[in-house]
Design a protein around this motif. Sequence first.
Motif, PDB file in Angstrom:
ATOM      1  N   SER A  31      91.657 -31.626  36.421  1.00 27.43           N
ATOM      2  CA  SER A  31      92.347 -32.904  36.563  1.00 27.43           C
ATOM      3  C   SER A  31      91.308 -34.020  36.527  1.00 27.43           C
ATOM      4  O   SER A  31      90.119 -33.774  36.337  1.00 27.43           O
ATOM      5  CB  SER A  31      93.149 -32.941  37.871  1.00 27.43           C
ATOM      6  N   SER A  32      91.741 -35.255  36.726  1.00 30.69           N
ATOM      7  CA  SER A  32      90.832 -36.392  36.723  1.00 30.69           C
ATOM      8  C   SER A  32      90.405 -36.729  38.151  1.00 30.69           C
ATOM      9  O   SER A  32      91.037 -36.312  39.122  1.00 30.69           O
ATOM     10  CB  SER A  32      91.525 -37.602  36.094  1.00 30.69           C
ATOM     11  N   GLN A  37      93.121 -38.622  40.093  1.00 32.42           N
ATOM     12  CA  GLN A  37      94.264 -37.796  40.477  1.00 32.42           C
ATOM     13  C   GLN A  37      93.921 -36.913  41.667  1.00 32.42           C
ATOM     14  O   GLN A  37      94.727 -36.738  42.588  1.00 32.42           O
ATOM     15  CB  GLN A  37      94.708 -36.926  39.306  1.00 32.42           C
ATOM     16  N   HIS A  56      88.929 -45.867  39.969  1.00 30.73           N
ATOM     17  CA  HIS A  56      88.613 -44.690  39.169  1.00 30.73           C
ATOM     18  C   HIS A  56      89.443 -44.515  37.888  1.00 30.73           C
ATOM     19  O   HIS A  56      89.165 -43.577  37.128  1.00 30.73           O
ATOM     20  CB  HIS A  56      88.789 -43.429  40.024  1.00 30.73           C
ATOM     21  N   ALA A  57      90.415 -45.373  37.657  1.00 32.60           N
ATOM     22  CA  ALA A  57      91.294 -45.144  36.511  1.00 32.60           C
ATOM     23  C   ALA A  57      91.309 -46.281  35.490  1.00 32.60           C
ATOM     24  O   ALA A  57      91.985 -46.168  34.468  1.00 32.60           O
ATOM     25  CB  ALA A  57      92.722 -44.880  36.996  1.00 32.60           C
ATOM     26  N   LEU A  61      90.802 -45.395  31.863  1.00 23.94           N
ATOM     27  CA  LEU A  61      91.531 -44.224  31.387  1.00 23.94           C
ATOM     28  C   LEU A  61      92.918 -44.539  30.832  1.00 23.94           C
ATOM     29  O   LEU A  61      93.597 -43.649  30.332  1.00 23.94           O
ATOM     30  CB  LEU A  61      91.665 -43.192  32.520  1.00 23.94           C
ATOM     31  N   TYR A 102      97.650 -34.521  35.090  1.00 24.58           N
ATOM     32  CA  TYR A 102      97.494 -33.091  34.814  1.00 24.58           C
ATOM     33  C   TYR A 102      98.248 -32.262  35.835  1.00 24.58           C
ATOM     34  O   TYR A 102      98.284 -32.583  37.026  1.00 24.58           O
ATOM     35  CB  TYR A 102      96.009 -32.720  34.816  1.00 24.58           C
TER      36      TYR A 102
END
Length: 296
Positions: A179-180, A183, A270-271, A274, A284
């Motif tokens: 996963s990221s 997430q 963090h995103a 993305l 995910y």
Amino acid sequence: MAVYLRQVLGKQSLTMSKRYFGSLNVAKAPAHDAHPTSTAAFNTNHSLYDQFRPSHYPAAADALIGKLELPPNAHVLDLACGTGKFTALLENRGFEITAVDASEGMLASFKKNYPTIPAQVGSSYSIPAKDHSLDALFCAQAFHWFADLESLKEFHRVLKPTTGKLALIWNFDPSADESSVWQRKVAELCWDNDAHLPQFRHMNWKKVFESSGAVDLFEMPPKFETMFWSFKIKPQDVYQLWLTKSYITELSDLDKLKIKAGIEQILDAHAKELYDQDGLLDYYMGVYYTWTTAKP
């Protein structure tokens, strides 16, 4: 809703690696009674659940159903059917489908979604089906709530001996390497609230299959497989998805606001890089499915 990007199929030991799931001792509901937290939460959040919970991965459903080798026009039951997320993948296969759930709220949403499929109130301790009448009993995203010998006895009662199949399936949030970062951090933030409840990731549900009583009812050990997939999600819907979890639903309004703020901070940190061209994120998912056969 889903954009299916990848698939990994693998067999592992029933214990499964702790890199996917924690190991906690959790309280269990009294036998012969649906878990009060699950019933209360799903009576409350069934509309939210229907809108924001992801569907099940069709390739995993196809694989699981294929393993069962069901006869034409098989009579199957979707136990703890919820709003019909998994029922959708049982349709159009020639099955005679019955749906059962302990939550009146979930059934209200289910009946709106599938008005032609019979749906009744019931639980793993009292299934509205005749003895030895089912070719298969499916349970998606729910067995951890009632993973005890009393439930297995009731499953055995309604399944056809020697041919009746018990099939369980879950979506789960995978480990960091599947996963990221954002997430995983969101999951860990929310998981701080789930230790007091039965949850799939704790893996305590599998203990019932290791009990001496289970071997008299079903072929042991159950077979299982896992897959991984992903779907697209709006960043503002990440909190809504986690809000459908029973242990988040039951929090106070203040604690829910703290969870929401924490998720927004994680996404901001963090995103940002993305998002795709439509402003969506890849989310995910893992899928775990397991099956076994009723003994005479």
